[in-house]
Scaffold this active site. Sequence first.
Site, PDB file in Angstrom:
ATOM      1  N   VAL A  93      12.564   1.797  -4.679  1.00 12.56           N
ATOM      2  CA  VAL A  93      13.356   2.431  -5.654  1.00 12.56           C
ATOM      3  C   VAL A  93      13.188   2.204  -6.972  1.00 12.56           C
ATOM      4  O   VAL A  93      12.812   3.117  -8.014  1.00 12.56           O
ATOM      5  CB  VAL A  93      14.842   2.512  -5.245  1.00 12.56           C
ATOM      6  CG1 VAL A  93      15.882   3.105  -6.305  1.00 12.56           C
ATOM      7  CG2 VAL A  93      15.018   2.974  -3.808  1.00 12.56           C
ATOM      8  N   LYS A 118      12.859   8.387  -3.321  1.00 13.70           N
ATOM      9  CA  LYS A 118      13.741   7.314  -3.758  1.00 13.70           C
ATOM     10  C   LYS A 118      15.164   7.710  -3.698  1.00 13.70           C
ATOM     11  O   LYS A 118      15.735   6.764  -3.256  1.00 13.70           O
ATOM     12  CB  LYS A 118      13.382   6.964  -5.444  1.00 13.70           C
ATOM     13  CG  LYS A 118      11.893   6.409  -5.598  1.00 13.70           C
ATOM     14  CD  LYS A 118      11.681   6.144  -7.103  1.00 13.70           C
ATOM     15  CE  LYS A 118      10.445   5.383  -7.014  1.00 13.70           C
ATOM     16  NZ  LYS A 118       9.982   4.962  -8.654  1.00 13.70           N
ATOM     17  N   THR A 150       0.767  -1.307  -0.068  1.00 16.10           N
ATOM     18  CA  THR A 150       0.003   0.008  -0.200  1.00 16.10           C
ATOM     19  C   THR A 150       0.788   1.208  -0.155  1.00 16.10           C
ATOM     20  O   THR A 150       2.074   1.070  -0.003  1.00 16.10           O
ATOM     21  CB  THR A 150      -0.930  -0.016   1.378  1.00 16.10           C
ATOM     22  OG1 THR A 150      -0.060   0.348   2.359  1.00 16.10           O
ATOM     23  CG2 THR A 150      -1.717  -1.136   1.419  1.00 16.10           C
ATOM     24  N   ASP A 155       7.880  11.650  -5.478  1.00 14.84           N
ATOM     25  CA  ASP A 155       8.112  10.122  -5.191  1.00 14.84           C
ATOM     26  C   ASP A 155       9.658  10.022  -5.620  1.00 14.84           C
ATOM     27  O   ASP A 155      10.421   9.132  -5.169  1.00 14.84           O
ATOM     28  CB  ASP A 155       7.286   9.605  -6.439  1.00 14.84           C
ATOM     29  CG  ASP A 155       7.402   8.067  -6.178  1.00 14.84           C
ATOM     30  OD1 ASP A 155       7.208   7.458  -5.118  1.00 14.84           O
ATOM     31  OD2 ASP A 155       7.742   7.269  -6.897  1.00 14.84           O
ATOM     32  N   GLY A 169       5.198  -0.192 -13.193  1.00 11.47           N
ATOM     33  CA  GLY A 169       4.294  -1.339 -13.527  1.00 11.47           C
ATOM     34  C   GLY A 169       3.944  -2.330 -12.519  1.00 11.47           C
ATOM     35  O   GLY A 169       4.876  -2.578 -11.869  1.00 11.47           O
TER      36      GLY A 169
END
Length: 828
Positions: free
Chosen positions: A616, A689, A562, A685, A810
């Site tokens: 990452v 990372k 999640t 985001d 993906g």
Amino acid sequence: MQVLKFGGTSVATAENINRVVSIIRNEIQKDRTVVVVSALGGVTDLLLSSATMASLGDEQYKEKLSLIEHRHLDSAKKLIPAAYQSSLLSLIKRSCNEIEDICNGIFMLGELTSRTKDRISVYGEWLSSQILSAKLRSEGIENEWKDARELIVTNSNHTAAEVQREITNEKIREFISKPDTRLFIIPGFIAADSKGVSTTLGRGGSDYTAALIAAALNADILQVWTDVSGMMTADPRLASRTHVIPKISYQEAMELSHFGAKVIYPPTIQPVMSMNIPVVIKNTFSPADAGTTIHNGVSQESISGNGDDNIVRGISSINNISLISLEGSGMIGIPGFSKRLFEALSNEKINVILITQSSSEHSICVGIETAAVARAKQAVDDAFVNEIALHKVDPLKVESGLSIIALVGEQMKSHSGISGRMFGALGKNGVNVRAISQGSSEKNISAVISTKDVGKAINVLHEEFFETTYKQVNLFIAGTGNVGSKLLEQLDKQTGFLEQQMKMHIRLVGLSNSRKMLISEEGIDLSGWKEELQKGKQADIAEFVDRMIALNLRNSVFIDVTANEQIAEHYGKILKKSIAVVACNKVAASSEYEKYKKLKSLAREFNSQFLFETNVGAGLPVIGTLNDLLSSGDRVHRIEAVLSGTLNFVFNNYDGKRKFAEVVKQAQEEGYTEPDPRLDLSGTDVMRKILILAREAGQKIEMNEITNSSFLPESCMKGSVEDFYRAMEKEEDHFKKIYEKAKAGGSKLKFVAAYSCTPDEGMKGKASVGLQHINPQQDLYHLYGKDNVVLFYTDRYKEQPLVIKGAGAGAEVTASGVFADVLRAVKH
């Protein structure tokens, strides 16, 4: 000559007694036979319970007596033809009247002595053996019944009498010497003292009766018939894949029996061991099974085929254990403390199960039954009252709620590393060991653990030493969205491969999404999880985590797929229970540095795993590679990366002809973006990372220290996701200008994350993210679709960086990365 003993479950019902008769009919064809019989299953407890109730003035004892009478009469009527029932039914009725008379006397006196307990206990075996003898005669099988009280002579220590072996042996030999009789029926458990007063041999006394008779007659074999097919590698109620031990030495059997394997009792083996008489444990309900042979010597026969079980023969446990500890600086170098401690316990008739003493002589730790704790504390504190007053020793310390687990094997003494494997396996699963004991004979290694951990510990050790088939892995998954659904699909497809190739059995035990949650200790069907989850209860992550911890299953892994901040708050609690955490969720690893550091520390402290490879690069091995570089002594100077598959997809597909908002919408529909695409497009985001990579590289850095050159207009950051798309359409000219400027310079647009840490910067690293124009000569130019790339510049990779490149977004590849982390966690 052979001796057969049948336990309470073997004669519990008329149907079971018929099985016993069939076994006896076959066995007497082989040799002269003595059969020793226990009471009908549960009758001894009923007799003693009736007597206890009578002593307490509870008139309901009469109901229990009626039940006892009914059971025996019912068995007799079902077993014996009507024409032959009269004498047996009269005997049962008369005996039950005697039992009632005794209980009436107890009721009137309000007192139950040990002698009276023995007097009432003898009726169980006495009646069951009479019923069996009569049944055999009704089948045409001649036999001679004998009251064991006329054969076995004991002292007058009621309820646990000690046998006078010499006179007992003489009486047994004299009785069995009749050459014309092939079959003798004798009640177990009961005996008498020299004055003829009834005594009993204690729990397991029927086995002892059989062993005494076998030893006195130097029998060829002693068969113990019960309801299991032999001694097992572990308690089958606790471990799911136990095996029958085909052969075991007397010494190993005694060790297992002492530590809770109640198929036989330790005193049973002593008489036959001295005579080298083999004991075979057989199953009344499956007589064709080979069972377990207890013999003299060490067996080389493998149990499950993996070789380890030649070394470790079984695992056993005892519950209701307490540790009592005598500690104090006044004990050091002073002789006599141990003697006084054990004298105090001995005077109270408290059995010591385990002993351990520190080499500093500062403390002595003893394991005893919990029921004896109060008496032990009083006795020991009284014995050392002066030393306690002078503060030379502390009052006795007591720790309860404990159990003992033991590895048993004759050959452990000649193999190194067994204890290391034992404690290593326990440690990996969060089983804390409170005390350790190993005898000089090295036949067993014992550990005291919390009772709540016994089931897990037995299963962990059984997998370690006995199971070649699989290692059970128990998964708890939070999140069933795009990535979660793909992960469940991959798990379902790979279960067969994992069992066959990796000897790993994956079980989905817990599953939760934002609406529903389900936990099933038996496992959730991976192919039908959607339907099963719909039947679950309302989702509550705190309850989900608590139930997972309470189940205390071995090899447990918690998987967070999640982006939920509340779920990440539970990682610490989970890691403290030595449950591995696999996080696709970036919140924890990108939170405040101290929280990140604490979670990493907890994973080390509790011998667990906190893995977040997919934070990452989705399925790319970015963090794993970085950790390998650092572990092997390399040092990172610089990292350049395109870390957003979403942004790379967007800028690879935006050419100014289609609207920027349309390309972003396509990326979201194909599953490349976060639920709110602004997390990707704003650079937040990517910041997370590069923050995680910098931290993994050893840098103490916070999110607010990262420079973000965002390309999104402020208007796009306001309102809902729908508002965001409308704002992007209005700002189309802005996005087109950015694109055209890059195109005019022969460059491509890439959202680049960078980290550097060099001596020039005083080893304080810097990190930044932002949209850059990348020309064809740069390493980041040839990046297509949703690919990510990471370039590591290190001491070893100075000029030519180490490059990791591939799909970085993906559901499919992200799920595969989570899957890989799960396998890494389990192999730990």
